[in-house]
Design an enzyme around this catalytic site. Structure first.
Site, PDB file in Angstrom:
ATOM      1  N   HIS A 123     -73.208 -26.609  89.626  1.00 19.22           N
ATOM      2  CA  HIS A 123     -73.313 -25.915  90.918  1.00 19.22           C
ATOM      3  C   HIS A 123     -73.628 -24.434  90.767  1.00 19.22           C
ATOM      4  O   HIS A 123     -74.193 -23.824  91.672  1.00 19.22           O
ATOM      5  CB  HIS A 123     -72.015 -26.089  91.718  1.00 19.22           C
ATOM      6  CG  HIS A 123     -70.872 -25.266  91.190  1.00 19.22           C
ATOM      7  ND1 HIS A 123     -69.976 -25.745  90.253  1.00 19.22           N
ATOM      8  CD2 HIS A 123     -70.470 -23.995  91.465  1.00 19.22           C
ATOM      9  CE1 HIS A 123     -69.075 -24.816  89.989  1.00 19.22           C
ATOM     10  NE2 HIS A 123     -69.350 -23.751  90.701  1.00 19.22           N
ATOM     11  N   HIS A 188     -62.816 -14.259  93.239  1.00 18.50           N
ATOM     12  CA  HIS A 188     -62.275 -15.538  93.678  1.00 18.50           C
ATOM     13  C   HIS A 188     -61.380 -16.097  92.582  1.00 18.50           C
ATOM     14  O   HIS A 188     -61.468 -15.688  91.417  1.00 18.50           O
ATOM     15  CB  HIS A 188     -63.371 -16.551  94.052  1.00 18.50           C
ATOM     16  CG  HIS A 188     -64.273 -16.983  92.939  1.00 18.50           C
ATOM     17  ND1 HIS A 188     -65.200 -16.158  92.339  1.00 18.50           N
ATOM     18  CD2 HIS A 188     -64.409 -18.177  92.309  1.00 18.50           C
ATOM     19  CE1 HIS A 188     -65.873 -16.812  91.415  1.00 18.50           C
ATOM     20  NE2 HIS A 188     -65.403 -18.062  91.362  1.00 18.50           N
TER      21      HIS A 188
END
Length: 275
Positions: A123, A188
């Site tokens: 991804h 994150h």
């Protein structure tokens, strides 16, 4: 000779594809529009080859063999590696000749990368390509950096890789246009109690320093404060490669928004192509 036509960067997170409904319609549209605009900006410089700087999320490599840097030198890249990613299965076109040239130049410049002709890209590569509409428009040369499992390459070394990458582009004898796209970050945290935390202050300071010309301050911030921005923020190494490839000139931030329900500080940027 090859021509360097620009460097670009974009956050990547699989939830932009897997959980589009996790954010409100306006936020989702702002992010998707920003990626579309970035894709148009990359397409506008007409790259033949795109060096895509990302990291492997424990799909191609694991603890028994995890290189700090790996150059993809194949002619074809299946994607995605994740069976759960809501994305079409694709065969992305590579450029084995430029990959081999980059490997040779790295060794000549006293870098010691791994290389592979059989990567399955995940991804980190596919999400930004799909959202930017570039997945079938360029030949990809992946440069995968270990941003996942300590010990990690230093921020300084990542910047040095960017300088070397630019030298390799400038010395490539073929008449091709080469761009760099770094993906990952910014703040994150993955699979920890802090997941969903976004450190907007860290993100905005990183972008401010990338926009400026103070390399020492940029490296200090990246090195000393990345731990405050989550384990996924280690992917700023990829951005430093793009910064180095552009000669350390300031980037232009096209978009930034903290999106906790997508777990990520999402940013997109570009650097000029002037010598």
């Amino acid at each position: 000779m090859a021509e360097f036509v620009g460097a670009f960067a974009a956050s990547h997170t699989p939830v932009m594809l897997n959980l589009p409904e996790a954010v409100d319609d306006a936020t989702r549209q702002r992010v998707y529009d920003a990626f579309k605009a970035l894709g148009e900006a990359i397409a506008a410089v007409r790259p033949d080859v795109l060096v895509l700087v990302s990291d492997d999320h424990l799909h191609n490599f694991f603890l028994d063999n995890f290189p700090a840097f790996c150059i993809g030198a194949g002619s074809r890249w299946p994607a995605p590696a994740e069976h759960w990613l809501k994305a079409p299965r694709l065969a992305l076109q590579g450029d084995a000749a430029f990959g081999a040239h980059l490997l040779g130049e790295a060794l000549e410049h006293d870098f010691d990368p791994s290389f592979s002709m059989q990567l399955t890209l995940d991804h980190g590569v596919l999400t930004p390509l799909l959202l930017a509409g570039l997945e079938q428009k360029v030949r990809l040369v992946p440069l995968l950096i270990n941003c996942v499992q300590p010990p990690l390459p230093t921020m300084r070394r990542s910047l040095q890789w960017g300088h070397m990458l630019r030298s390799a582009i400038d010395s490539y004898p073929a008449d091709v246009r080469v761009a760099v796209l770094a993906t990952g970050g910014i703040s994150h945290d993955v699979a920890t109690p802090r997941m969903g935390m976004v450190n907007e202050a860290f993100d905005r300071e990183l972008l401010r320093l990338l926009e400026g010309g103070d390399t020492a301050a940029l490296l200090r911030h990246a090195t000393d404060h990345v731990n405050e921005a989550g384990n996924g923020a280690e992917e700023i190494r990829n951005w430093l490669v793009a910064h180095g490839a552009a000669g350390g000139r300031g980037c232009r931030t096209h978009f930034y928004e903290a999106v906790p329900t997508w777990y990520t500080g999402i940013a997109l940027a570009s650097w000029p192509a002037q010598s």
